[in-house]
Motif scaffolding. Structure first.
Motif, PDB file in Angstrom:
ATOM      1  N   GLN A   4       0.822  -1.206   0.000  1.00  0.00           N
ATOM      2  CA  GLN A   4       0.000   0.000   0.000  1.00  0.00           C
ATOM      3  C   GLN A   4       0.857   1.257   0.000  1.00  0.00           C
ATOM      4  O   GLN A   4       0.462   2.273  -0.560  1.00  0.00           O
ATOM      5  N   LEU A   5       2.026   1.205   0.618  1.00  0.00           N
ATOM      6  CA  LEU A   5       2.909   2.362   0.620  1.00  0.00           C
ATOM      7  C   LEU A   5       3.365   2.711  -0.789  1.00  0.00           C
ATOM      8  O   LEU A   5       3.650   3.862  -1.087  1.00  0.00           O
ATOM      9  N   MET A   6       3.425   1.702  -1.657  1.00  0.00           N
ATOM     10  CA  MET A   6       3.885   1.920  -3.023  1.00  0.00           C
ATOM     11  C   MET A   6       2.733   2.232  -3.972  1.00  0.00           C
ATOM     12  O   MET A   6       2.958   2.502  -5.138  1.00  0.00           O
ATOM     13  N   GLU A   7       1.527   2.200  -3.492  1.00  0.00           N
ATOM     14  CA  GLU A   7       0.360   2.426  -4.343  1.00  0.00           C
ATOM     15  C   GLU A   7      -0.063   3.883  -4.285  1.00  0.00           C
ATOM     16  O   GLU A   7      -1.045   4.245  -3.642  1.00  0.00           O
ATOM     17  N   LYS A   8       0.677   4.727  -4.988  1.00  0.00           N
ATOM     18  CA  LYS A   8       0.396   6.159  -5.015  1.00  0.00           C
ATOM     19  C   LYS A   8       0.311   6.631  -6.457  1.00  0.00           C
ATOM     20  O   LYS A   8       1.115   6.252  -7.301  1.00  0.00           O
ATOM     21  N   PRO A   9      -0.679   7.471  -6.755  1.00  0.00           N
ATOM     22  CA  PRO A   9      -0.723   8.055  -8.098  1.00  0.00           C
ATOM     23  C   PRO A   9       0.437   9.022  -8.284  1.00  0.00           C
ATOM     24  O   PRO A   9       0.991   9.539  -7.314  1.00  0.00           O
ATOM     25  N   VAL A  10       0.781   9.260  -9.531  1.00  0.00           N
ATOM     26  CA  VAL A  10       1.919  10.110  -9.864  1.00  0.00           C
ATOM     27  C   VAL A  10       1.426  11.316 -10.648  1.00  0.00           C
ATOM     28  O   VAL A  10       0.555  11.191 -11.502  1.00  0.00           O
ATOM     29  N   ILE A  11       1.998  12.462 -10.349  1.00  0.00           N
ATOM     30  CA  ILE A  11       1.808  13.646 -11.188  1.00  0.00           C
ATOM     31  C   ILE A  11       3.190  13.985 -11.721  1.00  0.00           C
ATOM     32  O   ILE A  11       4.115  14.228 -10.947  1.00  0.00           O
ATOM     33  N   ALA A  12       3.322  13.945 -13.041  1.00  0.00           N
ATOM     34  CA  ALA A  12       4.631  14.175 -13.661  1.00  0.00           C
ATOM     35  C   ALA A  12       4.468  15.059 -14.884  1.00  0.00           C
ATOM     36  O   ALA A  12       3.395  15.138 -15.484  1.00  0.00           O
ATOM     37  N   THR A  13       5.552  15.718 -15.253  1.00  0.00           N
ATOM     38  CA  THR A  13       5.526  16.509 -16.480  1.00  0.00           C
ATOM     39  C   THR A  13       5.733  15.589 -17.683  1.00  0.00           C
ATOM     40  O   THR A  13       6.324  14.519 -17.565  1.00  0.00           O
ATOM     41  N   ASP A  14       5.240  16.017 -18.814  1.00  0.00           N
ATOM     42  CA  ASP A  14       5.300  15.205 -20.030  1.00  0.00           C
ATOM     43  C   ASP A  14       6.626  15.376 -20.754  1.00  0.00           C
ATOM     44  O   ASP A  14       6.670  15.663 -21.941  1.00  0.00           O
ATOM     45  N   VAL A  15       7.707  15.189 -20.039  1.00  0.00           N
ATOM     46  CA  VAL A  15       9.050  15.296 -20.622  1.00  0.00           C
ATOM     47  C   VAL A  15       9.791  13.984 -20.414  1.00  0.00           C
ATOM     48  O   VAL A  15       9.420  13.169 -19.562  1.00  0.00           O
ATOM     49  N   GLY A  16      10.834  13.803 -21.185  1.00  0.00           N
ATOM     50  CA  GLY A  16      11.648  12.599 -21.040  1.00  0.00           C
ATOM     51  C   GLY A  16      10.819  11.344 -21.205  1.00  0.00           C
ATOM     52  O   GLY A  16       9.922  11.269 -22.031  1.00  0.00           O
ATOM     53  N   GLY A  17      11.114  10.350 -20.388  1.00  0.00           N
ATOM     54  CA  GLY A  17      10.436   9.066 -20.483  1.00  0.00           C
ATOM     55  C   GLY A  17       9.230   8.928 -19.567  1.00  0.00           C
ATOM     56  O   GLY A  17       8.721   7.817 -19.395  1.00  0.00           O
TER      57      GLY A  17
END
Length: 89
Positions: A4-17
């Motif tokens: 559960q600690l690893m189950e987090k949504p991500v907000i990232a910029t649309d750059v790189g990979g």
């Protein structure tokens, strides 16, 4: 508990990979680089929707396990080198 600690949504910029290691709208959100309003919007959306956070987190963990596990990495590596092995045999 550790899972559960690893189950987090991500907000990232649309750059790189970043677009390759997540699915926009399913495992988190991709936002345009430098678009602080969009980042704030996505943080607010997640802050106010625990069900969305849980669902995205679970999908993100499943996606990473499927696509980037040791087995998946070995299978992808073998797909890449197999034509060369057969050619030189």
């Amino acid at each position: 508990k550790e899972a559960q600690l690893m189950e987090k949504p991500v907000i990232a910029t649309d750059v790189g990979g970043n677009s390759e290691i997540m699915i926009d709208g399913q495992t988190g959100f991709l936002v345009k680089e430098g678009n602080s309003d969009n980042i704030i919007e996505k943080i607010s959306l997640l802050k106010n929707d625990n069900t969305l956070v849980e669902n995205m987190g679970k999908r993100g963990r499943e996606f990473i396990q499927k696509e980037y596990s040791l087995n998946a990495s070995v299978e992808n590596f073998l797909k890449i080198i197999n034509p060369y092995i057969q050619k030189n045999s």
